[in-house]
Design a protein around this motif. Structure first.
Motif, mmCIF file in Angstrom:
data_model
loop_
_atom_site.group_PDB
_atom_site.id
_atom_site.type_symbol
_atom_site.label_atom_id
_atom_site.label_comp_id
_atom_site.label_asym_id
_atom_site.label_seq_id
_atom_site.Cartn_x
_atom_site.Cartn_y
_atom_site.Cartn_z
ATOM 1 N N ALA A 127 0.841 -1.194 0.000
ATOM 2 C CA ALA A 127 0.000 0.000 0.000
ATOM 3 C C ALA A 127 0.879 1.247 0.000
ATOM 4 C CB ALA A 127 -0.912 -0.014 1.216
ATOM 5 N N VAL A 128 0.318 2.329 -0.480
ATOM 6 C CA VAL A 128 1.011 3.614 -0.514
ATOM 7 C C VAL A 128 0.314 4.560 0.464
ATOM 8 C CG1 VAL A 128 1.678 5.587 -1.936
ATOM 9 C CG2 VAL A 128 1.705 3.266 -2.906
ATOM 10 N N VAL A 129 1.092 5.148 1.386
ATOM 11 C CA VAL A 129 0.541 6.028 2.410
ATOM 12 C C VAL A 129 1.065 7.446 2.196
ATOM 13 C CG1 VAL A 129 0.277 6.423 4.891
ATOM 14 C CG2 VAL A 129 0.551 4.095 4.029
ATOM 15 N N THR A 130 0.174 8.426 2.246
ATOM 16 C CA THR A 130 0.567 9.835 2.185
ATOM 17 C C THR A 130 -0.096 10.575 3.345
ATOM 18 O OG1 THR A 130 -1.270 10.325 0.673
ATOM 19 C CG2 THR A 130 0.886 9.861 -0.308
ATOM 20 N N ALA A 131 0.620 11.579 3.879
ATOM 21 C CA ALA A 131 0.112 12.361 5.007
ATOM 22 C C ALA A 131 -0.462 13.681 4.505
ATOM 23 C CB ALA A 131 1.226 12.625 6.016
ATOM 24 N N SER A 132 -1.443 14.201 5.222
ATOM 25 C CA SER A 132 -2.092 15.448 4.817
ATOM 26 C C SER A 132 -1.213 16.665 5.059
ATOM 27 C CB SER A 132 -3.418 15.614 5.569
ATOM 28 O OG SER A 132 -3.203 15.611 6.979
ATOM 29 N N ALA A 133 -0.124 16.517 5.830
ATOM 30 C CA ALA A 133 0.801 17.622 6.085
ATOM 31 C C ALA A 133 2.181 17.058 6.355
ATOM 32 C CB ALA A 133 0.337 18.463 7.276
ATOM 33 N N GLU A 134 3.211 17.831 5.999
ATOM 34 C CA GLU A 134 4.586 17.418 6.269
ATOM 35 C C GLU A 134 5.046 17.868 7.648
ATOM 36 O OE1 GLU A 134 7.062 18.887 3.167
ATOM 37 O OE2 GLU A 134 6.239 17.541 1.629
#
Length: 272
Positions: A41-48
């Motif tokens: 799966a690929v995970v991305t965050a809404s903020a760095e």
């Protein structure tokens, strides 16, 4: 000669078996494992970058969701021995796209991943981790001064009838106080409430000022008088040193104690 003919016949017989006759499940779960192993799966965050206590959204894309059963969100933590572990935060039934919302409580950085459970595969498949920088407000009292006037201190005091954690000075003959602390280029903001302690005389006055890296004055208060509070919010250029000074500007023999109340730095990269 008969033995050679018999072996040859056997070889021909084995190699002549149709492909469809060879069982595909000769090694249970092997084909499913291979498919799942490639389906991270690929995970991305809404903020760095976030502030401690903020809500963060982790968006997840599961490439082969038709073969997936469950997705679990995990956060990296250190155990009592300092070794990294992955703690379960949340979980849900798998689908192609989904999102988790979590409250950030980690210091300095928070690292997350998801694991996906696939049909026919015993172990879940972990995604690559995603890391965000975490900022937090650290009380001024957590920074031990490397230089300080003998009658200045961290303490508690009332300003305009409200009790605060303060930095300031005392002493009937003292007229000014100073302290310097070392944020160490980890902090980019400072906030506080300024005022005179309620122990100051009627008709007294004072000022508070702040310096950056021992030289640049980044703030000077207006004239403070009893019953007055001034909130301050400063943006800082990540100073290595931060200085505070308080001055009694009253007439001679009038006691005045200017205070820095509820001071705090906004920082990352500082361990408790």
């Amino acid at each position: 000669m008969k033995l050679v003919i018999s072996l040859a016949a056997t070889v021909v017989a084995l190699t002549s078996v149709p492909a469809a006759a060879v069982p595909t499940d000769a090694v249970p779960g092997r084909s499913a494992d291979r498919a799942a192993a490639a389906a991270k799966a690929v995970v991305t965050a809404s903020a760095e970058q976030v502030t401690e206590g903020d809500s963060l959204t982790l968006r997840v894309k599961v490439p082969t969701s038709k073969d997936a059963k469950k997705v679990v969100l995990e956060e990296r933590r250190d155990d009592v021995f300092g070794d990294p572990t992955w703690d379960r935060i949340d979980g849900t039934r798998a689908k192609a796209r989904l999102a988790f919302a979590t409250t950030v409580t980690a210091q300095n950085e928070a690292t997350y991943r998801v694991t996906v459970t696939y049909r026919g595969r015993e172990k879940p498949v972990a995604s690559r981790p995603v890391t965000v920088t975490v900022w937090r407000w650290i009380a001024l009292q957590e920074f031990e001064p490397y230089l300080q006037s003998s009658t200045a201190t961290y303490t508690e005091a009332d300003i305009n009838g409200t009790s605060y954690a303060v930095w300031g000075g005392y002493g009937s003959t003292a007229r000014s106080w100073e302290a310097r602390v070392t944020p160490g280029r980890n902090c980019t903001k400072f906030r506080a409430v300024l005022g005179l302690s309620d122990g100051s005389d009627d008709g007294s006055s004072g000022v508070v000022s702040f310096t950056s890296d021992e030289a640049t004055t980044v703030y000077q208060s207006p004239s403070l008088v009893p019953g007055m509070t001034v909130p301050v919010a400063l943006d800082l250029a990540a100073p290595y040193r931060f200085g505070m000074s308080a001055t009694n500007t009253s007439a001679d023999k009038v006691r005045s104690y200017p205070m820095v109340a509820d001071g705090a730095f906004y920082c990352t990269g500082i361990e408790d």
